[in-house]
Design a protein around this motif. Structure first.
Motif, short mmCIF file in Angstrom:
data_model
loop_
_atom_site.label_atom_id
_atom_site.label_comp_id
_atom_site.label_asym_id
_atom_site.label_seq_id
_atom_site.Cartn_x
_atom_site.Cartn_y
_atom_site.Cartn_z
N UNK A 212 10.79 23.93 18.62
CA UNK A 212 12.10 24.59 18.66
C UNK A 212 12.03 25.79 19.60
N UNK A 213 13.02 25.94 20.44
CA UNK A 213 13.04 27.06 21.38
C UNK A 213 14.42 27.69 21.35
N UNK A 214 14.51 28.87 20.76
CA UNK A 214 15.78 29.57 20.57
C UNK A 214 15.73 30.91 21.29
N UNK A 243 8.61 33.92 26.90
CA UNK A 243 7.39 33.39 26.29
C UNK A 243 7.33 33.74 24.80
N UNK A 244 7.82 34.90 24.42
CA UNK A 244 7.75 35.32 23.01
C UNK A 244 8.65 34.47 22.12
N UNK A 245 9.60 33.77 22.71
CA UNK A 245 10.49 32.92 21.93
C UNK A 245 9.87 31.56 21.60
N UNK A 246 8.69 31.29 22.15
CA UNK A 246 7.94 30.11 21.72
C UNK A 246 7.34 30.45 20.36
N UNK A 247 7.61 29.68 19.32
CA UNK A 247 7.11 30.02 17.97
C UNK A 247 5.60 30.25 17.97
N UNK A 355 14.15 29.57 36.06
CA UNK A 355 14.65 30.73 35.32
C UNK A 355 16.13 30.57 34.99
N UNK A 356 16.90 30.09 35.95
CA UNK A 356 18.34 29.87 35.72
C UNK A 356 18.55 28.92 34.55
N UNK A 357 17.82 27.82 34.54
CA UNK A 357 18.02 26.80 33.50
C UNK A 357 17.53 27.29 32.14
N UNK A 361 19.66 27.99 28.39
CA UNK A 361 19.47 27.12 27.24
C UNK A 361 18.44 26.01 27.36
N UNK A 362 17.82 25.83 28.52
CA UNK A 362 16.82 24.77 28.64
C UNK A 362 15.58 25.12 27.82
N UNK A 363 14.97 24.12 27.21
CA UNK A 363 13.80 24.33 26.37
C UNK A 363 12.57 24.62 27.24
N UNK A 364 12.06 25.85 27.17
CA UNK A 364 10.91 26.24 27.98
C UNK A 364 9.67 25.45 27.61
N UNK A 365 9.53 25.09 26.34
CA UNK A 365 8.35 24.34 25.90
C UNK A 365 8.29 23.00 26.62
N UNK A 366 9.42 22.30 26.69
CA UNK A 366 9.45 21.03 27.40
C UNK A 366 9.17 21.20 28.89
#
Length: 383
Positions: A212-214, A243-247, A355-357, A361-366
């Motif tokens: 989950x990436x919020x 990066x801190x938003x990655x659980x 960065x734009x994506x 809302x794009x999932x950084x983890x993916x």
């Protein structure tokens, strides 16, 4: 308040089945009929932002309560992801009000309900983050004078999360001091959270929230708009926040050593059985906010040396202008491939398009997974 300014609607409690009347804004009464529709939450958000102006939810108004009731109706009926969508939209609307009016809005209510939503999903790390953001809002609004009998964040942090009272009081004091030091950035509780210690991060991410990436798109885009400053601080704040938003990812930025500076240090907590297990517990991010030139071979070679000296097997370059030779396997891009072949160090690049994506809302983890596998497996780019 005049009677013609208020409309009443009966809300049924999902467990007791008892119906009670609540006051709502009459111009929003018809929106409650959409709650039972399958796509109602997305249609409600689209419409309510047009009906209620940002200025109307700057205070504890009837319009603000109506928006809250709609979100809680979804949560009480166990439609949690839709409730998150409703509350997140209210939070974003409050940020828009701050931008328009140039004054701070108390945003504790939607943040607190977002905590409850994520907690019900067993998102232990993400829910704790939103509870800390709620504390930040309450501390600023009360000027470090939170009343335990009137505050919802007090018992949630102390009873539910186990934070000792002296730590609660310490954080509250530091939060208000940080806000007084920089009220502009203090409009965003995420900025203040970035400038606190991370002793509050006592929960490991649960299995269900691992991917989950919020993020708060309003804050991310605000930092994005500030990029290009001479010191590069905005990009470092943005990289650290994303990066801190990655659980389970702890971040520290602008850290000095005896030989160099680290822009962002990432520390992964939790048990992962995916590509992150190959990163190692600690990795480093390099930020280059060049206006025109791309990050070249010499910059890349220096970062490689930093990774090698810290025994890191993974690194991220945040460079809006990219790196030289990107997608052509020459210059800096070629050096990244060679360093993996020689030392097993994987370096990925986050450029302006990325960065734009991500900020929208794009999932950084993916994104990290795809870029990691491209280097690790030497995959060809689809054209």
């Amino acid at each position: 308040m005049k009677n013609d300014e208020v409309s009443k609607i009966k809300i049924q409690h999902p467990i007791t089945k008892i119906k009670s009347e609540v006051d709502i804004s009459p111009k929003c009464a018809h929106l409650f009929n959409k709650i039972t529709e399958r796509d109602g939450a997305w249609r409600i958000v689209e419409e309510i932002k047009k009906i209620i102006s940002p200025q109307e939810i700057m205070e504890d108004t009837l319009e603000q309560k109506t928006w809250e009731f709609i979100g809680e109706s979804y949560r009480n009926n166990k439609r949690i992801y839709e409730a998150i969508h409703i509350h997140m939209a209210l939070y974003d609307h409050m940020l828009e009000a701050q931008k328009i009016e140039g004054k701070r809005v108390h945003k504790g209510m939607p943040l607190c309900w977002l905590y409850e939503c994520f907690k019900s999903l067993n998102f232990s790390a993400i829910s704790k983050r939103y509870l800390m953001l709620t504390l930040i809002e309450d501390s600023i609004t009360t000027e470090n004078n939170i009343n335990p009998d009137k505050s919802g964040v007090y018992f949630r942090l102390i009873w539910d999360s186990g934070i000792p009272e002296h730590e609660f009081l310490r954080y509250s004091k530091e939060i208000f001091q940080k806000y007084q030091e920089n009220e502009e950035f203090g409009f965003f509780p995420e900025w203040i959270l970035q400038n606190l210690d991370q002793e509050w991060m006592t929960e490991f991410p649960s299995n269900v929230e691992g991917n989950a990436y919020i993020i708060d798109k309003g804050y991310a885009n605000y930092l994005h708009s500030k990029m290009g400053d001479p010191k590069g601080e905005s990009l470092e704040y943005l990289a650290s926040y994303l990066m801190s938003c990655i659980p389970g990812c702890r971040t520290r930025f602008r850290q000095k050593t005896y030989s160099t500076d680290h822009d962002v240090i990432c520390n992964i907590d939790g048990i992962y059985n995916d590509f992150r297990s190959e990163f190692g517990r600690i990795f480093i991010c390099e930020c280059k906010d060049y206006k025109k030139n791309s990050m070249d071979f010499s910059d890349t070679a220096k970062f490689i040396q930093v990774l090698n000296s810290t025994k890191s097997k993974f690194g991220i370059i945040f460079s809006p202008t990219g790196i030289t030779g990107e997608n052509k396997t020459i210059n800096a891009d070629r050096e990244i491939l060679k360093i993996f072949q020689n030392l097993g160090i994987v370096i990925i690049v986050i450029n302006s398009n990325d960065l734009d994506s991500i900020c929208n809302g794009k999932n950084l983890i993916n994104l990290l997974r795809n870029k990691y596998e491209k280097i690790r497996l030497d995959l060809r780019i689809k054209k």
